[in-house]
Write a protein that holds these residues in place. Structure first.
Motif, PDB file in Angstrom:
ATOM      1  N   TYR A 166      19.813  56.775  -3.087  1.00 52.82           N
ATOM      2  CA  TYR A 166      18.851  55.674  -3.217  1.00 52.82           C
ATOM      3  C   TYR A 166      19.190  54.872  -4.379  1.00 52.82           C
ATOM      4  N   PRO A 167      19.572  53.479  -4.127  1.00 51.00           N
ATOM      5  CA  PRO A 167      19.821  52.580  -5.483  1.00 51.00           C
ATOM      6  C   PRO A 167      18.543  52.264  -6.190  1.00 51.00           C
ATOM      7  N   SER A 168      18.823  51.819  -7.175  1.00 55.74           N
ATOM      8  CA  SER A 168      17.585  51.447  -8.005  1.00 55.74           C
ATOM      9  C   SER A 168      17.213  50.001  -7.426  1.00 55.74           C
ATOM     10  N   THR A 169      15.898  49.645  -7.686  1.00 55.72           N
ATOM     11  CA  THR A 169      15.516  48.517  -7.180  1.00 55.72           C
ATOM     12  C   THR A 169      16.616  47.161  -7.572  1.00 55.72           C
ATOM     13  N   TYR A 170      16.916  47.405  -8.976  1.00 55.50           N
ATOM     14  CA  TYR A 170      17.774  46.276  -9.444  1.00 55.50           C
ATOM     15  C   TYR A 170      19.493  46.386  -8.633  1.00 55.50           C
ATOM     16  N   GLU A 171      19.596  47.389  -8.449  1.00 59.20           N
ATOM     17  CA  GLU A 171      20.819  47.649  -7.616  1.00 59.20           C
ATOM     18  C   GLU A 171      20.740  47.166  -6.083  1.00 59.20           C
ATOM     19  N   ALA A 172      19.456  47.304  -5.527  1.00 61.82           N
ATOM     20  CA  ALA A 172      19.274  46.960  -4.213  1.00 61.82           C
ATOM     21  C   ALA A 172      19.067  45.565  -4.194  1.00 61.82           C
ATOM     22  N   MET A 173      19.183  44.629  -5.235  1.00 63.74           N
ATOM     23  CA  MET A 173      19.129  43.285  -5.210  1.00 63.74           C
ATOM     24  C   MET A 173      20.512  42.562  -4.821  1.00 63.74           C
ATOM     25  N   HIS A 174      21.364  43.480  -4.465  1.00 63.09           N
ATOM     26  CA  HIS A 174      22.462  43.170  -3.955  1.00 63.09           C
ATOM     27  C   HIS A 174      22.038  42.566  -2.600  1.00 63.09           C
ATOM     28  N   LEU A 175      20.625  42.782  -2.094  1.00 56.56           N
ATOM     29  CA  LEU A 175      20.302  41.976  -0.814  1.00 56.56           C
ATOM     30  C   LEU A 175      19.314  40.776  -1.088  1.00 56.56           C
ATOM     31  N   PRO A 176      19.721  39.716  -0.650  1.00 53.35           N
ATOM     32  CA  PRO A 176      19.175  38.399  -1.252  1.00 53.35           C
ATOM     33  C   PRO A 176      17.665  38.452  -1.195  1.00 53.35           C
ATOM     34  N   PHE A 177      17.080  39.137   0.022  1.00 52.59           N
ATOM     35  CA  PHE A 177      15.745  39.000   0.230  1.00 52.59           C
ATOM     36  C   PHE A 177      14.989  40.058  -0.903  1.00 52.59           C
ATOM     37  N   VAL A 178      15.562  40.991  -1.311  1.00 50.11           N
ATOM     38  CA  VAL A 178      14.997  41.786  -2.509  1.00 50.11           C
ATOM     39  C   VAL A 178      15.198  40.946  -3.831  1.00 50.11           C
ATOM     40  N   LEU A 179      16.318  40.183  -4.063  1.00 47.18           N
ATOM     41  CA  LEU A 179      16.269  39.559  -5.355  1.00 47.18           C
ATOM     42  C   LEU A 179      15.323  38.463  -5.223  1.00 47.18           C
ATOM     43  N   ARG A 180      14.918  38.010  -4.105  1.00 41.19           N
ATOM     44  CA  ARG A 180      14.011  36.669  -3.950  1.00 41.19           C
ATOM     45  C   ARG A 180      12.266  37.551  -4.128  1.00 41.19           C
ATOM     46  N   ALA A 181      12.276  38.675  -3.804  1.00 43.00           N
ATOM     47  CA  ALA A 181      10.919  39.450  -4.051  1.00 43.00           C
ATOM     48  C   ALA A 181      10.765  39.875  -5.432  1.00 43.00           C
ATOM     49  N   GLU A 182      11.922  40.426  -5.882  1.00 44.32           N
ATOM     50  CA  GLU A 182      11.848  40.653  -7.317  1.00 44.32           C
ATOM     51  C   GLU A 182      11.646  39.618  -8.386  1.00 44.32           C
ATOM     52  N   VAL A 183      12.230  38.309  -8.190  1.00 45.12           N
ATOM     53  CA  VAL A 183      12.130  37.223  -9.005  1.00 45.12           C
ATOM     54  C   VAL A 183      10.648  36.868  -8.713  1.00 45.12           C
ATOM     55  N   GLU A 184       9.926  36.958  -7.576  1.00 48.78           N
ATOM     56  CA  GLU A 184       8.462  36.587  -7.681  1.00 48.78           C
ATOM     57  C   GLU A 184       7.576  37.790  -8.412  1.00 48.78           C
ATOM     58  N   HIS A 185       7.968  39.047  -8.232  1.00 50.38           N
ATOM     59  CA  HIS A 185       7.243  40.217  -8.761  1.00 50.38           C
ATOM     60  C   HIS A 185       7.393  40.156 -10.175  1.00 50.38           C
ATOM     61  N   ARG A 186       8.763  40.122 -10.920  1.00 50.35           N
ATOM     62  CA  ARG A 186       8.877  40.200 -12.119  1.00 50.35           C
ATOM     63  C   ARG A 186       8.646  38.964 -12.910  1.00 50.35           C
ATOM     64  N   LEU A 187       8.935  37.838 -12.291  1.00 47.67           N
ATOM     65  CA  LEU A 187       8.973  36.444 -13.223  1.00 47.67           C
ATOM     66  C   LEU A 187       7.744  35.857 -12.734  1.00 47.67           C
ATOM     67  N   GLY A 188       7.089  36.159 -11.869  1.00 42.47           N
ATOM     68  CA  GLY A 188       5.783  35.366 -11.502  1.00 42.47           C
ATOM     69  C   GLY A 188       5.984  34.124 -10.784  1.00 42.47           C
ATOM     70  N   ILE A 189       7.384  33.948 -10.236  1.00 40.13           N
ATOM     71  CA  ILE A 189       7.718  32.824  -9.408  1.00 40.13           C
ATOM     72  C   ILE A 189       7.551  33.080  -7.832  1.00 40.13           C
ATOM     73  N   PRO A 190       6.523  32.728  -7.291  1.00 44.12           N
ATOM     74  CA  PRO A 190       6.610  32.724  -5.648  1.00 44.12           C
ATOM     75  C   PRO A 190       7.460  31.660  -5.211  1.00 44.12           C
ATOM     76  N   PRO A 191       8.211  32.357  -4.006  1.00 40.92           N
ATOM     77  CA  PRO A 191       9.094  31.470  -3.318  1.00 40.92           C
ATOM     78  C   PRO A 191       8.496  30.473  -2.387  1.00 40.92           C
ATOM     79  N   LYS A 192       8.938  29.188  -2.507  1.00 46.93           N
ATOM     80  CA  LYS A 192       8.488  28.236  -1.662  1.00 46.93           C
ATOM     81  C   LYS A 192       9.431  27.987  -0.416  1.00 46.93           C
TER      82      LYS A 192
END
Length: 427
Positions: A243-269
């Motif tokens: 099981y990768p860490s969530t950071y490692e799973a950001m090799h998936l663009p949709f995970v990166l998008r979700a984590e930028v929203e979750h951790r930086l408070g920037i909802p995707p438009k």
């Protein structure tokens, strides 16, 4: 026939992993297509190995206007290498003529055999290419019909300038190339790391485990391709079952998008919603299909073994047909493990299950054939038990039937076949 099967297996196995943009994870072909966008009046269409815009390589001075940095993510597309999505970073200024987008998923797809070979050797060369936001959006929206999301990063002016300077410097000919890895270094991880540096490590703080293993991630993305999903269990070794860490799973663009929203408070438009059919990226086919394939492969050996009217030559032919798929796959996996530098291919429990020596089984004398087959049955049963108790990680139960069933048939007592002409001559 064996050479054909081996070639298909090698290309299919390589494409199983090389298709990541998440990749890929970098979705490689997309970047190349981006480079192929029609030229605008002030720019000529770039070629795969060239910078798309010479002005994009100019590093802005530290006192320059502070730009806006945007994360652009793309949804799944129609082609295999588009199923995992894509990501890019765009730098925007008050003057839109200065805007640039940086795509880390560019490579040369004109020779897929060479591409797979270099991938297996850990030598796949990708690079960052540069285009304008208008051309990139046109390509993904109008030509590929892929959903688009944008997230404007909350960066201080000096950090935005530093990020823009880093991207411009990274696009220079001497800096733009990198060795691609489908899980560790692709279009999305490059973007992730740049964002993480800019936001003070907010993304790398995501150390909690991701809910899916790397193998499950790979299978889910290819869920529409039954053959490739079933084939993917062969080349992917032990590393794919962690099981990768969530950071490692950001090799998936949709995970990166979700984590930028979750951790930086920037909802995707959402900039664009795909109008074509939706894709199955969550429900891969069951391994029971591979088990049924193994049963079908075992039928020739079983039928010729139990028929007393058939000669020993016919029995050997039936056994040869049954051991051929597993033996060819075993030879292919051993070849890949020997030549590859990738740990997820080199350290593979399938190498214990599928042995190329099984191809010799039909050519052994009856006594040696039975002895070899019984030894293999014992070995395979032990491996399956070790898998059941968790000592072995990989899901080998279904593909193991490709070797176990023919050996089990050869090891069991059966009807005595009629002597063949060869047998009569030997007498």
């Amino acid at each position: 026939m064996p050479r054909c099967l081996a070639t298909i297996a090698l290309l299919g196995a390589g494409l199983c992993a090389a298709s990541f943009c998440p990749d890929a994870a970098a979705q490689p072909a997309q970047a190349q297509d981006t480079a192929a966008l029609p030229a605008q009046p002030a720019q000529s269409a770039p070629q795969p190995g060239q910078s798309q815009d010479t002005s994009a390589a100019e590093v802005p001075p530290a006192t320059a206007e502070a730009p806006t940095i945007e994360l652009i993510t793309m949804g799944a597309g129609d082609l295999l290498w588009e199923k995992y999505g894509h990501a890019a970073l765009c730098v925007r200024y008050r003057d839109p003529r200065r805007d640039r987008c940086y795509n880390y998923g560019t490579t040369d797809f004109s020779d897929p055999v060479t591409l797979v070979w270099e991938f297996l050797r850990g030598q796949s060369k990708f690079w960052v290419s540069v285009t304008t936001p208008a051309r990139m959006v046109h390509f993904y929206r109008d030509r590929l019909d892929r959903s688009l999301w944008v997230q404007r990063l909350p960066l201080a002016p000096e950090v935005a300038r530093e990020t823009a300077a880093f991207l411009a410097n990274n696009a220079l000919d001497e800096n733009k190339y990198y060795k691609y890895h489908h899980y560790d270094d692709n279009c999305s991880t490059r973007v992730r790391d740049i964002i993480d540096r800019a936001v003070g490590g907010a993304l790398s703080a995501a150390t909690e485990p991701y809910p899916y293993t790397l193998r499950e991630i790979t299978r889910r993305g290819m869920a529409e391709y039954t053959f490739l999903v079933l084939l993917s269990d062969f080349p992917l070794g032990r590393r794919a079952d962690r099981y990768p860490s969530t950071y490692e799973a950001m090799h998936l663009p949709f995970v990166l998008r979700a984590e930028v929203e979750h951790r930086l408070g920037i909802p995707p438009k959402q900039m664009y919603q795909r109008t074509g059919r939706s894709f199955n990226v969550t429900d891969p086919p069951s391994r029971w299909w591979l088990f049924l394939f193994a049963l079908a492969c075992a039928l020739p050996a079983l039928l010729t073994r139990l028929s007393p009217r058939l000669s020993s030559r016919a029995e050997r032919l039936g056994l040869a047909l049954s051991v051929l798929p597993g033996g060819v796959m075993g030879a292919t996996m051993w070849f890949m493990a020997i030549i590859s530098t990738l740990p997820e291919i080199r350290y593979n429990e399938v190498l214990l299950v599928l042995l190329p020596f099984d191809l010799a089984l039909p050519f052994l004398s009856p006594r040696r054939r039975v002895g070899y087959a019984r030894g293999r049955v014992v070995m395979l049963v032990v491996l399956l038990l070790l898998s059941a108790v968790g000592v072995l990680r990989q899901p080998i139960w279904a593909l193991g039937m490709l070797a176990l069933l023919p050996c089990l048939i050869a090891a069991l007592p059966g009807a005595t076949p009629a002597p063949s002409a060869d047998d009569d001559r030997k007498r």
